[in-house]
Each structure stands twice: as C-alpha cells, then as structure tokens.
Design an enzyme around this catalytic site. Structure first.
Site, PDB file in Angstrom:
ATOM      1  N   SER A  30      43.893  32.597  41.584  1.00 20.39           N
ATOM      2  CA  SER A  30      44.175  33.815  40.831  1.00 20.39           C
ATOM      3  C   SER A  30      44.728  34.937  41.689  1.00 20.39           C
ATOM      4  O   SER A  30      45.607  35.694  41.240  1.00 20.39           O
ATOM      5  CB  SER A  30      42.928  34.273  40.070  1.00 20.39           C
ATOM      6  N   HIS A  76      42.329  39.813  43.264  1.00 23.25           N
ATOM      7  CA  HIS A  76      43.377  40.030  42.265  1.00 23.25           C
ATOM      8  C   HIS A  76      44.223  41.256  42.610  1.00 23.25           C
ATOM      9  O   HIS A  76      45.448  41.206  42.598  1.00 23.25           O
ATOM     10  CB  HIS A  76      42.750  40.217  40.880  1.00 23.25           C
TER      11      HIS A  76
END
Length: 290
Positions: free
Chosen positions: A209, A266
C-alpha cells in the site's frame, strides 16, 4: 479483427480531443507509446476514414457526432497473457508477493516472516521483541529496507493491493519502462517503510500500500506536468484513494475491524511519489519542447 497503426505523432501531441470524438462515435481504437511516438490504432477496415477524420478535426469536434462509413465490431481487449508480456516487471513483483504470502501463510508463520520484516524480531513467550534498526543494518540485512512491501496479512489485503499494483504498475511500465517501475517501487518501499518505522515504532507492518500511494502520486503529478493518455486516471480513482487515506488516518477503518493501518507508510509513499512525478513530468515536458 486486426488493428493497424493509423497515426504516428510526436509525444507532445494532445490527442485527448480527437480520442474523445472517437469515443462518442463508438469507433474502436487505442493509443500507445512506441519509440518516442504516440500511436493511434484502429481496425484496418476503417484506417482511411479515421485518418480523414483526424485531418478535419485533429482537436475533436465537441458539438457534432459525425458519421463514419463503417462501424466494425469492437476490437477485442488484449488477453491476460498479452498484458503480462507487455508488463513483465509488474508481473514479477506480484508473483513475489504471492510466493511470500504462501511461504508466510499470509503472515501467520512468524518464523518465516521474521526474515522479511523491517527489523528482525524474536518471540519471548507471548511477546515479540524487536531488534534495533541499527543492529539489523550493522549485521548486513539491508534487504529488510525493501522486503516489507512483499508481506501481506490476509487474502483481502493481498487481493486489493495486487489489483491496484497491476493497474498502476502497468501504466508506469508501459510509459516509462520496466527498470523505472522497479526503481520507483523500491524507492517508494524504502521511504514508506522508514516513515512507518519512524512514526509508528517497531511493529509487524507490510504490504504494497505504501508503494501504491507512491505510484498514485507519481502518475497524478506526472500527468499534470506532461499529459499522456497512458497516465490519464479517472477522477473517481484519485478521489477514492485519497478519501480512503483520510478515513484510515481518522482511525475509523481500524475501528470497524480492518486492523492496524500503516498510515505513515501511506503518507510517506504519496509524498515521495508526488515528488518523483513532478521531477519526471518536468523532465518529460522539457524533452517534448526541446
């Protein structure tokens, strides 16, 4: 029905208006980049019609839908094998993720997992004891800076990350090449892993991610600097991923049962991706105008 190259144009050419016209007219086509040129493909039965249309409306015609002499059946989409041959680096990264998922039993096999985490750890009864990062690096285990991107915890985790890496990774590989995709993936993994370690402390984190948000930021800003059909993302995709990031950072996603989210990874991935997209896009724009 086979497709042929109808037009070969410089990369600086803005085909968005003409492509929009073809879509409104339901003319089968696709655009690719080859040898530093934009290539417009269409079925060979309508090559002359498409060329004639481009000569008359190179910027598109938003007000009229012009008839075309013949509308053949839509061109078939490339099969999975064909897409895989066109983007081997994307496939290799996903294959490594699948292998690691099997070997680590999606994170349940801690003895195997310990060789891939950002820092080494050992089990002390009911607790996990992490080694200091300096000790891990001093022992020569530099691969740990990157390998957390291959670790996934659960089927949904790897399925979602794999789907988005396939979508974004192929775009970058086809636009900038396999080596650039691998280099960017490693860079995004390094930065996002460091960010998560610095802000979240030693923990069991992993997944693509952070890399995905790096790829998203790269494509997003690159497209603003040097527009190209390959990097055109539907606005809904960008909004959805940014909203998801905001929800994760709010803590709501963890509260409803998705587990701990590596928010620092992220954000770190997104920021470094925006930076590489800015630098890459400015360089591409300079080459186009040179």
């Amino acid at each position: 029905m086979s497709a042929v190259a109808v037009l070969r144009l410089p990369l600086s050419t803005d085909l968005s208006g003409f492509v929009g016209l073809l879509k409104r007219m339901q003319v089968p086509h696709r655009v690719s980049e080859e040898a530093g040129e934009l290539v417009l493909w269409a079925p060979e039965t309508i090559v002359d019609d498409v060329r004639s249309l481009y000569e008359r409306f190179p910027m598109g015609d938003p007000e009229h839908e012009l008839p075309i002499v013949e509308r053949p059946a839509p061109m078939p989409r490339p099969g999975f094998a064909q897409q895989l041959r066109a983007s081997p680096a994307t496939g290799v990264v996903l294959l490594l993720c699948i292998i690691v998922a099997v070997v680590t039993q999606l994170g349940d096999n801690l003895s195997t997992l310990s060789g891939l985490t950002f820092v080494d750890f050992s089990i002390r009864g009911q607790y996990i004891q992490f080694s200091p990062l300096s000790e891990t690096l001093a022992s020569g285990q530099w691969w740990r800076l990157f390998t957390p991107m291959l670790i996934h915890f659960g089927f949904l985790h790897i399925a979602m990350n794999g789907m988005w890496y396939w979508e974004l990774g192929r775009r970058i590989e086809m636009r900038q090449g396999s080596i650039n995709l691998i280099g960017l993936s490693l860079l995004f993994s390094l930065v996002s892993n460091f960010a998560q370690y610095l802000f979240g402390g030693p923990s069991l984190f992993g997944g693509l991610s952070g890399v995905l948000y790096g790829l998203l930021g790269h494509v997003w800003i690159y497209q603003k600097m040097a527009p190209n059909p390959m990097y055109h993302l539907p606005r809904g995709v960008l909004v959805m991923m940014l909203v998801w990031l905001a929800l994760c950072m709010s803590g709501l996603v963890s509260m409803i049962g998705f587990g701990q989210i590596a928010n620092a990874a992220h954000v770190g991935g997104l920021l470094i991706g925006c930076l590489t997209g800015l630098l890459g896009g400015l360089w591409a724009r300079r080459k186009q105008t040179a």
